[in-house]
Enzyme design. Structure first.
Site, PDB file in Angstrom:
ATOM      1  CG  HIS A 136      -5.659  -2.581   0.685  1.00 22.69           C
ATOM      2  ND1 HIS A 136      -5.209  -2.283  -0.586  1.00 22.69           N
ATOM      3  CD2 HIS A 136      -4.992  -1.733   1.510  1.00 22.69           C
ATOM      4  CE1 HIS A 136      -4.326  -1.308  -0.541  1.00 22.69           C
ATOM      5  NE2 HIS A 136      -4.168  -0.955   0.732  1.00 22.69           N
ATOM      6  CB  SER A 165      -0.962  -0.046   1.187  1.00 21.60           C
ATOM      7  OG  SER A 165      -2.010   0.875   1.041  1.00 21.60           O
ATOM      8  CG  ASP A 222      -7.118  -4.005  -2.726  1.00 22.68           C
ATOM      9  OD1 ASP A 222      -7.727  -3.087  -2.140  1.00 22.68           O
ATOM     10  OD2 ASP A 222      -5.876  -4.102  -2.716  1.00 22.68           O
TER      11      ASP A 222
END
Length: 250
Positions: free
Chosen positions: A235, A82, A207
């Site tokens: 995610h 991320s 996600d």
């Protein structure tokens, strides 16, 4: 030099792991320990997160500088998740002689959707920015929930994520705001388009922050990029798919 918290597991070829926004390295300690059966795993808390001191100003360049300076090996695989993936791309761009391989886990070189690139809708990050100014705790709870939204075992995964995150106090609001600004503004597509090192992108098919369309967009950007899609993963795929086989070539 500021203090950057580091945790090292195992021996062998080095894999440096960078966590996501508002998190710290403890969120994937179980995954790191499993991976450490095959290599040396180096987990770092990003500046201003977990047990690391912050940087001023809180920019992508300052963050990548601070992280790179404390990596205890000269050659390594770099794995970023991320926001950590954005930092990892910046490090690979700026220090190409040291990064042997880049793994982008639930990351995107241009995080926000535009007319020519798939990403999260700008309104989603804008809502976090606005909520953050009013209620930090509620913002973090919503962000954690978004990462497991729609997953079969979402409640248990959310509890595992919350327990790991609560090991350390949350970053200060200024760091959280600056991290969201980086996600809103960073654009590393040009770097990926011309990168010469091996690049692997790992995405979950459920996600809610990184759309699956980004997989094809990345391969159009650079056909050499290897993309792996994990079924029934969100995610934080290292929670639902904790086995090191995710990174089988490490």
């Amino acid at each position: 030099m500021i203090h950057i918290h580091t945790e090292v597991y195992g021996h062998g070829p080095a894999v440096v792991m960078l966590h996501g926004w508002a998190m710290h390295s403890g969120v994937w300690r179980e995954f790191a320990r499993q991976l450490a059966q095959h290599c040396q795993v180096i987990c770092l808390d990003l500046p201003g997160h977990g047990r690391s001191q912050t940087v001023h100003p809180y920019t992508l360049q300052q963050i990548s500088d601070a992280v790179f300076k404390v990596i205890p090996v000269t050659e390594f695989t770099l794995l970023g998740w991320s926001l950590g993936a954005t930092v990892a791309m910046a490090i690979a761009q700026r220090f190409p002689a040291n990064v042997q391989r880049l793994i982008i886990l639930a990351g995107n070189p241009h995080f926000v959707q535009t007319s020519d690139w798939p990403g999260v809708k700008a309104q989603v990050l804008d809502n976090f920015v606005n909520l953050l100014q009013r209620d930090v705790a509620q913002t973090l709870i919503r962000f954690l929930a978004l990462q497991v939204n729609g997953l079969a075992h979402g409640k248990s995964l959310l509890q595992a994520l919350k327990s790991a995150v609560e090991e350390c106090p949350p970053p200060c609001p200024e760091v959280l705001q600056a991290g969201l600004t980086i996600l809103q503004q960073a654009d590393l597509r040009e770097f990926l388009a011309h990168a010469q090192l091996p690049i692997q992108v790992v995405l979950g098919d459920k996600d809610t922050l990184i759309p699956l369309a980004s997989a094809k967009a990345l391969q159009r950007l650079n056909p050499a990029i290897e993309v792996q899609i994990l079924p029934a993963a969100g995610h934080a795929p290292f929670l639902s798919e904790p086995e090191p086989r995710l990174l089988a070539r490490t």
